[in-house]
Motif scaffolding. Structure first.
Motif, PDB file in Angstrom:
ATOM      1  N   ILE A  79       0.863  -1.182   0.000  1.00  0.00           N
ATOM      2  CA  ILE A  79       0.000   0.000   0.000  1.00  0.00           C
ATOM      3  C   ILE A  79       0.895   1.226   0.000  1.00  0.00           C
ATOM      4  O   ILE A  79       1.687   1.426   0.928  1.00  0.00           O
ATOM      5  CB  ILE A  79      -0.912   0.038   1.245  1.00  0.00           C
ATOM      6  N   VAL A  80       0.797   2.029  -1.052  1.00  0.00           N
ATOM      7  CA  VAL A  80       1.516   3.304  -1.099  1.00  0.00           C
ATOM      8  C   VAL A  80       0.506   4.404  -0.793  1.00  0.00           C
ATOM      9  O   VAL A  80      -0.505   4.540  -1.491  1.00  0.00           O
ATOM     10  CB  VAL A  80       2.184   3.551  -2.461  1.00  0.00           C
ATOM     11  N   LEU A  81       0.794   5.152   0.250  1.00  0.00           N
ATOM     12  CA  LEU A  81      -0.123   6.177   0.746  1.00  0.00           C
ATOM     13  C   LEU A  81       0.443   7.559   0.474  1.00  0.00           C
ATOM     14  O   LEU A  81       1.603   7.837   0.816  1.00  0.00           O
ATOM     15  CB  LEU A  81      -0.323   5.977   2.253  1.00  0.00           C
ATOM     16  N   PHE A  82      -0.358   8.432  -0.140  1.00  0.00           N
ATOM     17  CA  PHE A  82      -0.010   9.850  -0.281  1.00  0.00           C
ATOM     18  C   PHE A  82      -0.842  10.613   0.743  1.00  0.00           C
ATOM     19  O   PHE A  82      -2.073  10.559   0.722  1.00  0.00           O
ATOM     20  CB  PHE A  82      -0.291  10.342  -1.706  1.00  0.00           C
ATOM     21  N   ALA A 141       9.191  15.796  -4.953  1.00  0.00           N
ATOM     22  CA  ALA A 141       9.109  14.664  -5.878  1.00  0.00           C
ATOM     23  C   ALA A 141       7.901  13.794  -5.553  1.00  0.00           C
ATOM     24  O   ALA A 141       7.206  13.307  -6.455  1.00  0.00           O
ATOM     25  CB  ALA A 141      10.388  13.836  -5.801  1.00  0.00           C
ATOM     26  N   ASP A 142       7.642  13.592  -4.258  1.00  0.00           N
ATOM     27  CA  ASP A 142       6.456  12.825  -3.858  1.00  0.00           C
ATOM     28  C   ASP A 142       5.186  13.502  -4.369  1.00  0.00           C
ATOM     29  O   ASP A 142       4.299  12.851  -4.941  1.00  0.00           O
ATOM     30  CB  ASP A 142       6.384  12.722  -2.329  1.00  0.00           C
ATOM     31  N   ALA A 143       5.098  14.817  -4.151  1.00  0.00           N
ATOM     32  CA  ALA A 143       3.901  15.553  -4.563  1.00  0.00           C
ATOM     33  C   ALA A 143       3.734  15.522  -6.083  1.00  0.00           C
ATOM     34  O   ALA A 143       2.613  15.397  -6.596  1.00  0.00           O
ATOM     35  CB  ALA A 143       3.973  16.999  -4.066  1.00  0.00           C
ATOM     36  N   ALA A 144       4.845  15.620  -6.810  1.00  0.00           N
ATOM     37  CA  ALA A 144       4.777  15.568  -8.274  1.00  0.00           C
ATOM     38  C   ALA A 144       4.292  14.194  -8.739  1.00  0.00           C
ATOM     39  O   ALA A 144       3.481  14.090  -9.665  1.00  0.00           O
ATOM     40  CB  ALA A 144       6.147  15.869  -8.874  1.00  0.00           C
ATOM     41  N   LEU A 196      -0.017  10.561 -10.901  1.00  0.00           N
ATOM     42  CA  LEU A 196      -0.847   9.369 -10.710  1.00  0.00           C
ATOM     43  C   LEU A 196      -2.328   9.704 -10.559  1.00  0.00           C
ATOM     44  O   LEU A 196      -3.167   8.809 -10.428  1.00  0.00           O
ATOM     45  CB  LEU A 196      -0.369   8.599  -9.475  1.00  0.00           C
ATOM     46  N   GLY A 197      -2.646  11.006 -10.536  1.00  0.00           N
ATOM     47  CA  GLY A 197      -4.043  11.416 -10.392  1.00  0.00           C
ATOM     48  C   GLY A 197      -4.496  11.542  -8.963  1.00  0.00           C
ATOM     49  O   GLY A 197      -5.691  11.668  -8.691  1.00  0.00           O
ATOM     50  N   ALA A 198      -3.540  11.532  -8.018  1.00  0.00           N
ATOM     51  CA  ALA A 198      -3.886  11.664  -6.603  1.00  0.00           C
ATOM     52  C   ALA A 198      -3.895  13.140  -6.231  1.00  0.00           C
ATOM     53  O   ALA A 198      -2.945  13.662  -5.658  1.00  0.00           O
ATOM     54  CB  ALA A 198      -2.885  10.901  -5.733  1.00  0.00           C
ATOM     55  N   THR A 199      -4.975  13.837  -6.560  1.00  0.00           N
ATOM     56  CA  THR A 199      -5.034  15.281  -6.316  1.00  0.00           C
ATOM     57  C   THR A 199      -5.509  15.624  -4.917  1.00  0.00           C
ATOM     58  O   THR A 199      -5.392  16.761  -4.489  1.00  0.00           O
ATOM     59  CB  THR A 199      -5.960  15.952  -7.340  1.00  0.00           C
ATOM     60  N   GLY A 200      -6.079  14.674  -4.206  1.00  0.00           N
ATOM     61  CA  GLY A 200      -6.546  14.908  -2.843  1.00  0.00           C
ATOM     62  C   GLY A 200      -5.896  13.944  -1.880  1.00  0.00           C
ATOM     63  O   GLY A 200      -5.259  12.959  -2.279  1.00  0.00           O
TER      64      GLY A 200
END
Length: 651
Positions: free
Chosen positions: A492-495, A600-603, A608-612
């Motif tokens: 599981i990769v969590l942003f 880099a994480d935020a980019a 990946l489409g993880a805007t939220g």
């Protein structure tokens, strides 16, 4: 239908491309579609979402009355043709509404516009000398001339101190302004340009002026009511957005379909490389003016190198109608094929996509040593026009209406995909081919047999309305902090964002997952500090500084337990409570040691489409938001079943 509306609709098709594929719905990081849409009888009266967003304006270039009742915030790109059209509309609105309207500019240079970011930097650097709007006007008036020399010429024309302007353009501070603006745009759901927020309400695209006026007039009524209630003019905007949404609601995932499998013919007169009896035939529909098609060229070169005897690549034409020179370039490539130099000419065209006019096409023929008279005669006579049109029609018939589209033994692969995406299909098809050859299939019959078998074995299309989720994506862990065994079958990769209340709500769920799937799940934490959370980036840096000393997860828990106290003094206090080396911790924060990793994480999150936040990728499958344990359990159990591992018992 008027010609200009037809053009707008065609352009709208361009903007639906992701990796070259047309799709329905809002484009991602692409210019926003024009207002004119099929079936929309009266666009001037189209309703606007009533949602009010909290759109900060502090620090952004602003023009107009600071006490204006209407604040129009625009996210724009100086190389975007729709933005320049909208700029004319905005100027007319300023004339009409006068002191009632102020305009705020935010930067969103799109990645496929090579000169958009330098232009944004040029405007912001001019703003450091009080001349943002003068440069802004120059840039939109000269969209075709945004090279370095032209930018410098504009700076001279508006009387800037050139040395200071150049130094400011190179300043990391201005680059950070752009990055923050873009992050905010993504957070608010404004993925295309131009995008407007009128007193916090979202209006997308270069719409007719009446659409703007209808919304402005509606908001004026609300603003004037606030004045009557005692709110001072200078406070109207702040009052309106006070309880506004900080982010756009997640969009429903589009219905995903299994890749198409089609019967694909290989015309005898189509250019190809590789043996005719190859185990794998890749048929490509392409457009010489399409930027995504040019990105696929190195991949095809790699395929040719790695599979010289096993893969044949066949080139077919799909010149898109909105690429003015694509059809002529296609015919020119066929004229080169007639003289045995198709692939050399193919490479010339893709290397010079900005120069595909007739003179350039003749120049490339001359450079390749073609018989230029014969080449010109072929173009003048339209000798290969029917060939190009037949390819295009065949492509449309099998669904290859966007470019590039590939069929690997009939299996569809859309867009400028990485080599690994092709390799997976190629290797699968080679294995099938080896079995057929061993069973007696003749090499010359191999492609027809493989193509027919793939069509026969294709999965049925999903039923209309069947639930679907976004496609599985490759999500790297990188150097992120990880909890759980390295060989766990589920990753599981969590942003996440330490100041986000939804992120804190999911912490107990992750602990429950850890308890119930011991040894089967690992969790990687990646940072996505949202721009409206003032302390989120500092908290992320603090967590990584703790990670450097082996205490990431302890700091992680501290931060989420104390979301309202993430100032510098509190971060240092938590470090002390965890027994960290305080000097090393402070030095890491002071030096911005982890800024690059966080950015880099935020980019990656945006890509990946993880805007939220929070957004999870479970073996690459997307799960958005602080969802209940059962939502995670369903996906984890499915992934464990795939791996052969035993799912957790419900407790």
């Amino acid at each position: 239908m008027k010609p200009n509306i037809i053009v707008a609709l065609l352009v709208g098709l361009v903007l639906g491309f992701v990796g070259g594929r047309v799709y329905s719905g809002s484009p991602t990081k692409a210019e926003t579609k024009p207002a004119a849409q099929a079936g929309q009888a009266n666009p001037a009266r189209r309703p606007v979402d009533p949602t009010v967003f909290k759109v900060p304006v502090e620090g952004s270039p602003t023009r107009g009355n600071p006490e204006a009742l209407i604040t129009l915030v625009e996210f724009s790109d100086y190389e975007c043709p729709f933005c320049s059209r909208a700029n004319v509309t905005v100027e007319k609105l300023e004339e009409e509404y006068g002191k009632k309207l102020r305009v705020v500019m935010k930067q969103n240079p799109l990645s496929f516009h090579a000169r958009a970011k330098p232009a944004s930097l040029a405007a912001l650097a001019a703003g450091e000398q009080g001349k943002y709007w003068e440069m802004h006007g120059k840039l939109f008036a000269n969209q075709k001339k945004l090279d370095d020399a032209s930018l410098e010429q504009f700076a001279k024309e508006i009387g800037l101190d050139l040395d200071k302007w150049k130094a400011d353009m190179a300043s990391p501070a201005l680059a950070e302004v752009i990055q923050k603006d873009q992050a905010l745009a993504g957070q608010l759901g404004a993925s295309g340009t131009p995008a407007f927020f009128i007193n916090g309400r979202f209006l997308s695209g270069a719409q007719p002026i009446d659409n703007f006026k209808a919304l402005i007039d509606e908001e004026l009524v609300k603003a004037e009511a606030l004045l009557k209630g005692g709110v001072r003019p200078a406070q109207v905007y702040a009052k309106i957005i006070e309880k506004g949404a900080e982010r756009a609601a997640p969009k429903a995932a589009p219905q995903q379909q299994a890749p198409a499998v089609k019967k694909i013919d290989v015309p005898a007169d189509s250019a190809s490389f590789g043996p005719a009896t190859a185990k794998v035939t890749i048929v490509e529909w392409s457009d010489f003016e399409c930027p995504f098609c040019s990105r696929a060229v190195p991949t095809l070169t790699q395929i040719k190198k790695d599979y010289p005897k096993d893969v044949r690549v066949v080139f077919r034409h799909q010149p898109l109608s909105f690429h003015a020179n694509a059809k002529a370039a296609a015919e020119a490539s066929e004229a080169a094929r007639e003289q045995g130099r198709f692939w050399e000419y193919h490479d010339k065209l893709f290397a010079n996509q900005k120069a595909l006019d007739r003179a350039s096409l003749e120049k490339y023929a001359q450079e390749l040593g073609l018989n230029v008279a014969k080449f010109k005669a072929a173009l003048d006579s339209g000798k290969f026009r029917a060939k190009v049109e037949a390819d295009s029609a065949a492509g449309t018939a099998v669904g290859a209406s966007g470019t590039p589209t590939f069929f690997v033994n009939g299996r569809e692969l859309v867009g400028a995909q990485p080599f690994d995406a092709f390799k997976r299909l190629i290797d699968e098809e080679i294995a099938k081919a080896d079995k057929l050859l061993a069973s007696g299939t003749k090499p010359e019959e191999l492609y027809a047999k493989l193509n027919a078998d793939n069509v026969a074995n294709a999965p049925a299309a999903p039923a209309p309305g069947a639930p679907a989720e976004p496609p599985v994506q490759k999500v790297d862990i990188g150097n992120a902090p990880v909890k759980g065994p390295a060989n766990a079958p589920v990753t599981i990769v969590l942003f996440s964002d330490f100041e986000c209340p939804f992120c804190s709500r999911v912490v107990p769920t992750l602990k429950q997952i850890e308890e119930q799937y011991q040894g089967k799940v690992k969790v990687a934490f990646r940072n996505q500090p949202l721009p409206m959370h003032a302390n989120a980036k500092a908290a992320a840096a603090a967590a990584l500084a703790a990670h450097e000393q082996g205490k990431f997860w302890e700091m992680h828990d501290k931060l989420f337990a104390n979301q309202r106290a993430l100032d510098r003094a509190s971060l240092e206090k938590y470090a002390q409570e965890l027994g960290l080396n305080a000097e090393k911790f402070k030095a890491a924060l002071d030096s911005n040691k982890f800024a690059q990793q966080i950015d880099a994480d935020a980019a990656d999150a945006g890509r990946l489409g993880a805007t939220g936040t929070p957004t999870f990728f479970i073996n690459g499958r997307t799960l958005v938001g602080a969802q209940p344990f059962d939502a995670f359990k369903r996906v984890i159990d499915e992934e464990l079943k795939k791996s052969g591992a035993v799912a957790a018992d419900r407790k």
